[in-house]
Each structure stands twice: as structure tokens, then as C-alpha cells.
Design a protein around this motif. Structure first.
Motif, short mmCIF file in Angstrom:
data_model
loop_
_atom_site.label_atom_id
_atom_site.label_comp_id
_atom_site.label_asym_id
_atom_site.label_seq_id
_atom_site.Cartn_x
_atom_site.Cartn_y
_atom_site.Cartn_z
N ASN A 23 27.33 -8.79 59.64
CA ASN A 23 28.54 -8.51 60.41
C ASN A 23 28.72 -7.00 60.52
O ASN A 23 29.00 -6.33 59.53
CB ASN A 23 29.75 -9.16 59.71
CG ASN A 23 31.03 -8.99 60.50
OD1 ASN A 23 31.46 -7.89 60.78
ND2 ASN A 23 31.66 -10.11 60.82
N ILE A 30 27.70 -12.07 56.30
CA ILE A 30 28.73 -13.10 56.27
C ILE A 30 28.26 -14.32 57.05
O ILE A 30 27.96 -14.23 58.23
CB ILE A 30 30.06 -12.58 56.86
CG1 ILE A 30 30.56 -11.36 56.09
CG2 ILE A 30 31.11 -13.69 56.85
CD1 ILE A 30 31.78 -10.69 56.71
N TYR A 31 28.17 -15.44 56.35
CA TYR A 31 27.89 -16.72 57.00
C TYR A 31 29.25 -17.31 57.35
O TYR A 31 30.10 -17.47 56.49
CB TYR A 31 27.14 -17.66 56.06
CG TYR A 31 25.77 -17.18 55.67
CD1 TYR A 31 24.64 -17.70 56.29
CD2 TYR A 31 25.60 -16.20 54.70
CE1 TYR A 31 23.37 -17.26 55.93
CE2 TYR A 31 24.33 -15.75 54.34
CZ TYR A 31 23.23 -16.29 54.97
OH TYR A 31 21.97 -15.85 54.62
N ASP A 32 29.46 -17.63 58.62
CA ASP A 32 30.77 -18.11 59.06
C ASP A 32 30.56 -19.16 60.14
O ASP A 32 30.15 -18.86 61.24
CB ASP A 32 31.57 -16.92 59.62
CG ASP A 32 33.02 -17.25 59.90
OD1 ASP A 32 33.36 -18.45 60.00
OD2 ASP A 32 33.83 -16.31 60.02
N ARG A 120 36.06 -24.86 58.47
CA ARG A 120 35.39 -23.56 58.59
C ARG A 120 34.86 -23.19 57.22
O ARG A 120 35.59 -23.24 56.23
CB ARG A 120 36.37 -22.51 59.09
CG ARG A 120 35.75 -21.13 59.24
CD ARG A 120 36.77 -20.13 59.73
NE ARG A 120 36.24 -18.78 59.74
CZ ARG A 120 36.98 -17.69 59.59
NH1 ARG A 120 38.29 -17.79 59.44
NH2 ARG A 120 36.42 -16.50 59.60
N VAL A 122 32.90 -20.17 55.05
CA VAL A 122 32.53 -18.76 55.03
C VAL A 122 31.88 -18.44 53.69
O VAL A 122 32.42 -18.77 52.63
CB VAL A 122 33.77 -17.85 55.24
CG1 VAL A 122 33.37 -16.38 55.15
CG2 VAL A 122 34.46 -18.15 56.56
N ASP A 124 30.28 -15.10 51.69
CA ASP A 124 30.08 -13.65 51.71
C ASP A 124 29.98 -13.12 50.29
O ASP A 124 29.92 -13.90 49.34
CB ASP A 124 31.20 -12.95 52.51
CG ASP A 124 32.58 -13.14 51.89
OD1 ASP A 124 32.68 -13.65 50.75
OD2 ASP A 124 33.58 -12.77 52.53
#
Length: 200
Positions: A23, A30-32, A120, A122, A124
Motif C-alpha cells: 500500500n 496490507i492484505y485487504d 472484510r 485485513v 497487516d
């Protein structure tokens, strides 16, 4: 030589259909992802808590934030991975590269946001425990690795065998960590889509 040690996180490594997700704004990996899942927010919350307990063994130790009303769970996790590394065998002109397997682990933050029929996920704050000398050089913190370099993207023709080995090892490690995080996120999505234990 330092350029090769930290370079790998700059490579556009394509794993599981996506690049390692750096990011630019946050200067972090960051996996989102957002998933369509089956269930109300409360049902999904219960499934997520069961998944955390199954995956991380003790959900009490790892959970930092737990808000059923807002549908938020934040926890610290750790994944194990196995990577094939290169080693240098022999001396002088008789040196050669041999491969061997090494087990490692990565720590991370996991945030789960839930609402009716949607989730969602996330991931990180990824940290990879390293040897003391590597930690002193800023390695192991993937965010720091990205911040240290921004232009080199490949092994150079005149790099030594040691630099090539080091480069390949970091590349293989990052692919292995990326795969394991992708597997974990898929596992959570699957768990949220399953019938709950009380649906009988």
C-alpha cells in the motif's frame, strides 16, 4: 550488498493471482479483501470466533479487540511456513548451490469486520523473526524492507554468488509467507460460509 538483502519485497511477485500488496499510501504491506458470505452479522461473528479458536488455539490470548455489536474482531496471529532455500557448498571455483528446506514463522495483525452477508479481512503489520544481525539491518519488518529500497527490481549481472543466493532466499521466503496468508484468508472466508455448529 545491502541492496540484495532487502530487495525482494520490491519484486512484483505474482502469487495466488495477485501481487504482494504494498500500500503506497500507508507504506506497508496490507492484505485487504471484502467477501460476500452467508449469515447475519451475529452469526458471522460466532463463526469467526470459532475459526480464531481453531486456528490460533487460544482466542483469549490473541484477541486485542472484540466488539460483537459493531462486528469487529482484531487479533494478533502467527503462521508457520516452509521454504526451499539455497546454500553455498564448497570453496573457490568449486562452489555450488544446494537446496534445503527451512521452517519459519511470521507474526501479523488480523482485523475482521462483519456485517450481514459481508466480511472484510485485513492483514497487516507482518513481522518475520530474524537472526540478530538481520534485525539490526532492518530486516524482518516487511514495511521497513519496502521503505529502504525503491528502485532495484532484479539480480544484477555482476552480483556475487552470495548476493544471488541471498536474493533468491528472500524471494522464496516472501512467496511462502504470501501463500500462507492467502491460504489463511481463504480458510476464514470458507469458515464464514459454512453452516454454523448450531444449524442442525
Amino acid at each position: 550488498m545491502r541492496k540484495i538483502i532487502v530487495i525482494i519485497m520490491l519484486l512484483p511477485v505474482l502469487v495466488m493471482g495477485q501481487k504482494i500488496p504494498f500500500n503506497q499510501e500507508a507504506k506497508d504491506i496490507i492484505y485487504d479483501s471484502v467477501y460476500e458470505v452467508n449469515g447475519t452479522k451475529d452469526e458471522l461473528y460466532t463463526k469467526a470466533k470459532v475459526w480464531i479458536a481453531d486456528i490460533f488455539r487460544s482466542s483469549i490470548r490473541v484477541i486485542d479487540a472484540d466488539d460483537k455489536e459493531s462486528g469487529l474482531i482484531v487479533c494478533k496471529g502467527n503462521i508457520k511456513y516452509t521454504v526451499v532455500k539455497d546454500g553455498i557448498k564448497g570453496r573457490g571455483k568449486r562452489r555450488s548451490i544446494e537446496k534445503f528446506k527451512v521452517d519459519g514463522s511470521a507474526d501479523f495483525n488480523l482485523k475482521i469486520f462483519l456485517k450481514d452477508n459481508k466480511c472484510r479481512i485485513v492483514v497487516d503489520g507482518i513481522q518475520i523473526p530474524m537472526l540478530e544481525e538481520a534485525t539490526a539491518a532492518g530486516l524482518g519488518d516487511l514495511k521497513a524492507e519496502w521503505a529502504m529500497l525503491n528502485s532495484i527490481t532484479a539480480i544484477q549481472k555482476d552480483d556475487t554468488i552470495e548476493e544471488r543466493v541471498r536474493f533468491n532466499n528472500y524471494q522464496n521466503r516472501d512467496i511462502a509467507v504470501n501463500n500462507r496468508i492467502g491460504d489463511m484468508m481463504h480458510s476464514l472466508e470458507t469458515a464464514l460460509n459454512k453452516k454454523g455448529d448450531f444449524d442442525f
